[in-house]
Design an enzyme around this catalytic site. Sequence first.
Site: not given
Length: 337
Positions: A73-75, A177
């Site tokens: 999800a982040e990168s 998120y």
Amino acid sequence: MTWVVGGALAVVIMPVVMMVAVSGAPSEADTGSGGGGGLKDGAVPQQYVPWVLKAGALCDVIKPAVIAAQIEAESGWNPNARSPVGAEGLSQFMPGTWQTWGKDDDGNGRVSPFDPGDAIMAQGRYDCALAKQVEGYKNRGEASGETLDLALAAYNAGPGAVHQYGGIPPYTETRDYVARIKSLISKYESVDDPPGRIPDGQQMAMPLPGTPRITSPYGMRMHPILHRMKLHTGIDFAAAAGTPFTAARDGKVIFAGWSNGYGNRVVISHGKIGGDEIATTYNHMRSRPSVSVGQQVRVGQRVGEVGSTGLSTGPHAHFEVQQNGTYVDPAPWLGLK
């Protein structure tokens, strides 16, 4: 991590988070933890597997599958990722936050959010600290919800926002998120590693699924390769290559790697049991272990897969018990005698 204020994207100063010992994190039963302690084969890029497993063993709430889902999800697994608001690396740390949580975990002499080992371990430490902090809010009646959800929301929007709103903040970015990470957990979670337990009357659980057949017991025997009488220091169980080899008891990994006669091997220390130092070993695994040195493991957690590396005539599970450094018959420990 993207920061939100009133629903608008912005770079903000992260609220101060008290450094806490992650071993004090709340138990899985009370927290709505995400998944078990294993990873699905092939789901995580191989070079990151040891770090994800290690970071996912720091506390009960944040399992390896959570770490992996959060990185996606982040990168998107890009170790060189940079966000428009200045977040960096696999785990998308803001520079100010990195100063608190970053360490030289990979031992290369620098502390960098672009070093995957450093980033993943910092992510695990920070996640566990947030879980501890939001659990405190819950205990004081200042927030409600699953601890994992609140910890993820705090990673995205800051623990101050979770505290302010008494739960997941009403920011679309933050709610999306949390929902995305929760939806991704099943992509990474191993279905082969359900929570294990030691059967009543035993001191250890069988380190393989089901009730495998013993092909060679502990004791003196003619070694099938060396062709001389030699102590067989453990028990051999019949098992196909690729069968999960699992921890027989909770403990800490003190060796994970290659050992000439044993091939790919894991050794787990279980501390003192009945006044004696007890360890178990898992040998001849077909590929490198699924765990790393220093990692805390749970009974039933996969440590590797059955194979035929080292001095071995074919795929099988060679399991040993050490008592005060001396090999002893594993059968009584497994309830087989």
